[in-house]
Design a protein around this motif. Sequence first.
Motif, PDB file in Angstrom:
ATOM      1  N   ARG A 426       0.823  -1.194   0.000  1.00 24.84           N
ATOM      2  CA  ARG A 426       0.000   0.000   0.000  1.00 24.84           C
ATOM      3  C   ARG A 426       0.870   1.262   0.000  1.00 24.84           C
ATOM      4  NH1 ARG A 426      -5.089  -1.468  -1.294  1.00 24.84           N
ATOM      5  NH2 ARG A 426      -5.747  -3.291  -0.114  1.00 24.84           N
ATOM      6  N   GLU A 451      -4.747  10.049   2.586  1.00 30.14           N
ATOM      7  CA  GLU A 451      -4.544   8.861   1.772  1.00 30.14           C
ATOM      8  C   GLU A 451      -4.255   7.646   2.645  1.00 30.14           C
ATOM      9  OE1 GLU A 451      -4.028   6.614  -1.839  1.00 30.14           O
ATOM     10  OE2 GLU A 451      -5.181   8.342  -1.151  1.00 30.14           O
ATOM     11  N   MET A 455      -6.381   4.292   2.701  1.00 33.23           N
ATOM     12  CA  MET A 455      -5.780   3.016   2.343  1.00 33.23           C
ATOM     13  C   MET A 455      -5.851   2.019   3.493  1.00 33.23           C
ATOM     14  SD  MET A 455      -5.013   3.287  -0.780  1.00 33.23           S
ATOM     15  CE  MET A 455      -3.896   1.946  -1.108  1.00 33.23           C
ATOM     16  N   LEU A 458      -9.318   0.861   3.559  1.00 29.20           N
ATOM     17  CA  LEU A 458      -9.555  -0.036   2.444  1.00 29.20           C
ATOM     18  C   LEU A 458      -8.940  -1.408   2.699  1.00 29.20           C
ATOM     19  CD1 LEU A 458     -10.687  -0.299  -0.435  1.00 29.20           C
ATOM     20  CD2 LEU A 458      -8.460   0.488  -1.275  1.00 29.20           C
ATOM     21  N   HIS A 459      -7.740  -1.414   3.259  1.00 34.44           N
ATOM     22  CA  HIS A 459      -7.069  -2.675   3.567  1.00 34.44           C
ATOM     23  C   HIS A 459      -7.897  -3.501   4.552  1.00 34.44           C
ATOM     24  CE1 HIS A 459      -3.713  -5.419   4.044  1.00 34.44           C
ATOM     25  NE2 HIS A 459      -3.798  -5.288   5.356  1.00 34.44           N
ATOM     26  N   GLU A 462     -11.175  -4.769   2.920  1.00 32.00           N
ATOM     27  CA  GLU A 462     -11.009  -5.944   2.069  1.00 32.00           C
ATOM     28  C   GLU A 462     -11.021  -7.222   2.904  1.00 32.00           C
ATOM     29  OE1 GLU A 462      -7.431  -5.061   0.009  1.00 32.00           O
ATOM     30  OE2 GLU A 462      -8.456  -4.189  -1.714  1.00 32.00           O
ATOM     31  N   ASP A 642     -14.100   7.533  -1.760  1.00 30.02           N
ATOM     32  CA  ASP A 642     -13.017   6.830  -2.441  1.00 30.02           C
ATOM     33  C   ASP A 642     -13.603   5.794  -3.401  1.00 30.02           C
ATOM     34  OD1 ASP A 642     -10.887   4.647  -2.772  1.00 30.02           O
ATOM     35  OD2 ASP A 642      -9.768   6.243  -1.789  1.00 30.02           O
ATOM     36  N   GLY A 643     -13.214   5.887  -4.667  1.00 28.82           N
ATOM     37  CA  GLY A 643     -13.749   4.979  -5.673  1.00 28.82           C
ATOM     38  C   GLY A 643     -13.413   3.530  -5.406  1.00 28.82           C
ATOM     39  N   ARG A 644     -12.229   3.286  -4.829  1.00 33.85           N
ATOM     40  CA  ARG A 644     -11.834   1.916  -4.521  1.00 33.85           C
ATOM     41  C   ARG A 644     -12.744   1.318  -3.450  1.00 33.85           C
ATOM     42  NH1 ARG A 644      -5.925   4.105  -3.306  1.00 33.85           N
ATOM     43  NH2 ARG A 644      -7.342   5.561  -2.257  1.00 33.85           N
ATOM     44  N   MET A 645     -13.101   2.144  -2.468  1.00 33.82           N
ATOM     45  CA  MET A 645     -13.993   1.672  -1.416  1.00 33.82           C
ATOM     46  C   MET A 645     -15.394   1.426  -1.965  1.00 33.82           C
ATOM     47  SD  MET A 645     -14.060   0.861   1.826  1.00 33.82           S
ATOM     48  CE  MET A 645     -12.866   1.776   2.827  1.00 33.82           C
ATOM     49  N   ALA A 647     -16.147   0.605  -5.027  1.00 33.05           N
ATOM     50  CA  ALA A 647     -16.102  -0.623  -5.830  1.00 33.05           C
ATOM     51  C   ALA A 647     -16.125  -1.852  -4.938  1.00 33.05           C
ATOM     52  CB  ALA A 647     -14.839  -0.615  -6.700  1.00 33.05           C
ATOM     53  N   LEU A 648     -15.423  -1.785  -3.803  1.00 29.00           N
ATOM     54  CA  LEU A 648     -15.390  -2.900  -2.869  1.00 29.00           C
ATOM     55  C   LEU A 648     -16.765  -3.128  -2.261  1.00 29.00           C
ATOM     56  CD1 LEU A 648     -13.627  -5.005  -1.452  1.00 29.00           C
ATOM     57  CD2 LEU A 648     -13.144  -3.305   0.319  1.00 29.00           C
TER      58      LEU A 648
END
Length: 662
Positions: A426, A451, A455, A458-459, A462, A642-645, A647-648
């Motif tokens: 990360r 950030e 992250m 997000l970690h 996941e 956050d787009g990653r979050m 999407a998750l």
Amino acid sequence: MTTEAAKLYIAFHGRVIEHLGIDMYQSPVAAIAELVSNSWDADARRVTVSLPDDISADAEIVISDTGEGMSLKQCQDRYLKVGYNRRKDRQSEFTVGGRPVMGRKGIGKFAGFGIANLVVVDTVSRETGERTVFKLDVARLTGESDGYASETRLDVEVVDYSGPNESMRKDGGTTIYLRNLTLKKRPNSDQFRLSMARRFLLLERSDEFEVLVDGKPIADEENVEKIQFSFPVDYAEGEAPAGVTLDGGWGVERLSNGEKIRWRFHFYRDPIHEEELAGISIFSHHKLSQRPFFFNLSGGIGGQQGTSYLSGRIEADFIDDQEKDLISTERQRINWEADAALPLAAWGQDRVKALLRIWQDRRAESKVKAMNARIEPFSQRLGKLERHERKIVNRALTSLARVAVISDEQFEDLANAILSAWEGGRLRDLIDDLGQTGEMDADALVRILIESRAMNALHAAERVKIQLNLLEGLEQRIKNRELENAVRDYIAENPWMISPEWDTFKVEKSLENLMKMVGETSLDTLEGWKGRVDLVLCSGHQLLVIEFMRPGVTADWDHVGRFERYIFSLREAIIANRGGDFTSVTGLMVADRLERPAGFTEKLAGLRRQGMDATDWAGLLGKARSQWQDYFDILFDRAPEDGRMQALAGAGTASTESSEDQ
């Protein structure tokens, strides 16, 4: 009327008292500090300040000194003469006792009106033994009561007077009573004592001038443990400016105009939040002449964040020795536009900027040393990184150490987070950028923290997502009665997947014999328990016992009762010191099915109140999924944009309520 016959005169409006006292000295510290200054100029050896117990109608503040006092004539010619200049009258910058005179403007006597409506002066002349008591009422002085405001003189009420008396000379001194107080609340004695000390530089002369507040001496209590660097003492070899000499921890040097100053600056470990401490104070003849400031420096200077940590004092007597008065009436500001003050202003700016740069380097060095000490426990982890990776991480940590606003504790947390982030793949680009940064501003730091937070969330999310999907699969297999024994074995080996709160628990094997001994009398003789899977977990002083009944068995009253006695027996064994350091024992019983006779639900509720629970597989996995789902929602809320979050949150079959609401 001829020009020769025409006359003009200046008339002083009584309301001038409002400007000289009421408007300028509205804090008790500022007002009483002026009266203490008068006691210094009167060669008093002691001044006592008595604060009231509360703010009531008859409350008063009393300031009493052991000075030279005043005769009746001196009361008139000195005290009651607005603008009386002691220095010019006596043609000396020093008192009879040899002290540098603090007073100059002749208006400090009115400071009491900033916090009181009535001032009573009781003075005994050490020269003649006369005692004079008179009072000043602000209502009369300002014309609010009888129209004095339009007159040129006002008779002052003499409450008591006794003529010269040789035996009274030894009792010389002045006591001032401030009555009809306008304060909203009683000043705190300890804070008042400290604030008063910060208005004077008197500690070096405490043997000849003592100020007590409510019986205790004022003291500028510098908490040495909170100070990280002190200058000029902490200058390294070759760092000190030319011409600086040391005098008891103070620096002594000459300005460009030849005037001498003494100075001492402290940098604290943490930001200073006290207004009267943060900044550089300037004193003249032991008295404050400039409240804390930074010589009007603006942005763009190196180590500017250090101003939040800097406190200093400068002794510059020459400021108060000028023919033209450079100090504001309330002694809060110096006229920095005056030619005589310019050399001190230039010196101050240069010295502050230089010390801020030194502080920035020292702060970084100390953090790097602390970092190295803290990284030692991570040496094994660092050793697993490639050589070039170690260099990148070390550069990043060094750059982070230079950020002054980060405390030691915060730095430790962030350093650990950087290592963990790198290990997990990360923030690698961000950490690399951080390592290339020579000097980080606040915006860059905030970007990294935002950030990093996203992250890290997000970690964790996941991992939670994996648990949610896994639990959903387990639920389906339990319903289909697939892989039942394998499922039970896996849960026994990985109990933390059942609940986030069990994440810190580990398997405890040291109590196997004790568990077996207690279980033989409680469970093993009962149908449905033989061949079961049991599990003992621990975290700190807490012990968690999980009992899985044999497949296909329905738990009834008897099973629940035996389980309850089993946990009670185990608790007694623990209390009897057979269980080591454990002080708490909780239990969970899991069966394929639970009977639901009348009163059984209430029985289960009673168990939960006692730290025990009994449930079936559907209930266990359903509760687990709900808890992990709540945990995911919390993590999602830390980075909802956050787009990653996002999407998750939308991936897989286990979606979150939070993602649906966004």
